[in-house]
Design a protein around this motif. Structure first.
Motif, PDB file in Angstrom:
ATOM      1  N   LYS A   1       0.855  -1.189   0.000  1.00  0.00           N
ATOM      2  CA  LYS A   1       0.000   0.000   0.000  1.00  0.00           C
ATOM      3  C   LYS A   1       0.891   1.240   0.000  1.00  0.00           C
ATOM      4  O   LYS A   1       1.738   1.404   0.878  1.00  0.00           O
ATOM      5  CB  LYS A   1      -0.913  -0.008   1.220  1.00  0.00           C
TER       6      LYS A   1
ATOM      7  N   GLN B   1       3.839  -3.549  -8.414  1.00  0.00           N
ATOM      8  CA  GLN B   1       3.099  -2.973  -7.313  1.00  0.00           C
ATOM      9  C   GLN B   1       2.790  -1.522  -7.699  1.00  0.00           C
ATOM     10  O   GLN B   1       3.279  -1.048  -8.711  1.00  0.00           O
ATOM     11  CB  GLN B   1       3.960  -3.031  -6.051  1.00  0.00           C
TER      12      GLN B   1
ATOM     13  N   GLU C   1      -2.353  -1.141  -3.928  1.00  0.00           N
ATOM     14  CA  GLU C   1      -3.316  -0.113  -3.536  1.00  0.00           C
ATOM     15  C   GLU C   1      -2.587   1.212  -3.399  1.00  0.00           C
ATOM     16  O   GLU C   1      -1.456   1.257  -2.882  1.00  0.00           O
ATOM     17  CB  GLU C   1      -3.961  -0.509  -2.210  1.00  0.00           C
TER      18      GLU C   1
ATOM     19  N   GLU D   1      -3.028   5.606  -2.496  1.00  0.00           N
ATOM     20  CA  GLU D   1      -3.808   6.733  -2.000  1.00  0.00           C
ATOM     21  C   GLU D   1      -3.037   7.994  -2.381  1.00  0.00           C
ATOM     22  O   GLU D   1      -1.895   8.198  -1.937  1.00  0.00           O
ATOM     23  CB  GLU D   1      -3.969   6.672  -0.481  1.00  0.00           C
TER      24      GLU D   1
ATOM     25  N   TRP E   1      -0.533   2.390   5.762  1.00  0.00           N
ATOM     26  CA  TRP E   1       0.118   2.401   4.461  1.00  0.00           C
ATOM     27  C   TRP E   1       1.586   2.018   4.636  1.00  0.00           C
ATOM     28  O   TRP E   1       2.230   2.389   5.604  1.00  0.00           O
ATOM     29  CB  TRP E   1      -0.029   3.775   3.806  1.00  0.00           C
TER      30      TRP E   1
END
Length: 219
Positions: free
Chosen positions: A2, A32, A35, A37, A63
């Motif tokens: 993340k 990667q 995910e 943000e 994260w």
């Protein structure tokens, strides 16, 4: 993995929109992050001033790492303003330290000149953005756009030449993202390659992305 990414633009601005597309293409290539943000910050000054609490918040929320992405050149540079990756980096690191952010979890990527430097590497993407059904365009951006004095001005010139001007990055952000279909041309840019590594390589240690030799310029 993340990954949180801090960018210097407002919500739905150029970097916010196009970096999301870039990360999707990286995932499609088998890389990667699983995910992401993206945290938009309205300006370079705000990013440097508020990166510490923003990064700390992301890491505390689970994260795995934070990438801080900023332009060497601010959107509205002051006359005679000295541009220096090293000074920006030191200001960012000082802010991170004040907020007790673990350095190994943060990656710094300064785009040489500005975000348009990356986009100007992809002539095919630019051709699709500039083309109309009745008028197909073959864009010819300048060579080595990350060495151009003013990549944003070079982008404006392209848009004016092909009747799509005036160029306003916010207005064309989604068209850039839609027309960006591969990353092979962007990978010719050193700072883009560094960014891609920072968001895809789980073994990479934090801050290693900032090792490019600092350069100071007066513009």
């Amino acid at each position: 993995m993340k990954v949180g990414i801090l960018v210097e633009c407002g919500r739905d601005g150029l970097e916010d929109v196009v970096v999301r597309r870039i990360c999707k293409l990286l995932r499609d290539d088998g890389g990667q992050p699983a995910e992401i943000e993206i945290v938009p910050m309205d300006s370079k000054a705000q990013l440097i001033r508020e990166c510490g609490p923003a990064a700390a918040g992301l890491l505390e929320s689970g994260w795995d790492r934070v990438v801080i992405l900023w332009d060497e050149k601010p959107a509205w540079p002051k006359l005679g303003e000295r541009l220096c990756w090293h000074n920006d980096k030191q200001d960012i690191l000082a802010n991170l330290a004040r907020h007790r952010v673990v350095a190994d979890s943060v990656f710094l990527v300064c785009i040489e000149r500005e975000f348009e430097s990356w986009l100007l590497f992809d002539a095919g993407m630019l051709s699709r953005v500039l083309s109309r059904d009745a008028h197909q365009v073959k864009a010819r951006p300048p060579a080595k756009p990350d060495r151009q004095k003013n990549p944003k001005a070079a982008m404006r010139k392209l848009f004016d030449q092909h009747g799509r001007g005036p160029y306003v990055d916010l207005q064309f952000a989604r068209e850039f993202a839609w027309c960006l279909t591969a990353l092979n041309r962007l990978r010719k840019c050193e700072t883009f390659t560094r960014f891609a590594q920072c968001v895809t390589d789980p073994a990479l240690k934090g801050r290693s992305s900032s090792r490019a030799a600092p350069r100071s310029r007066v513009k």
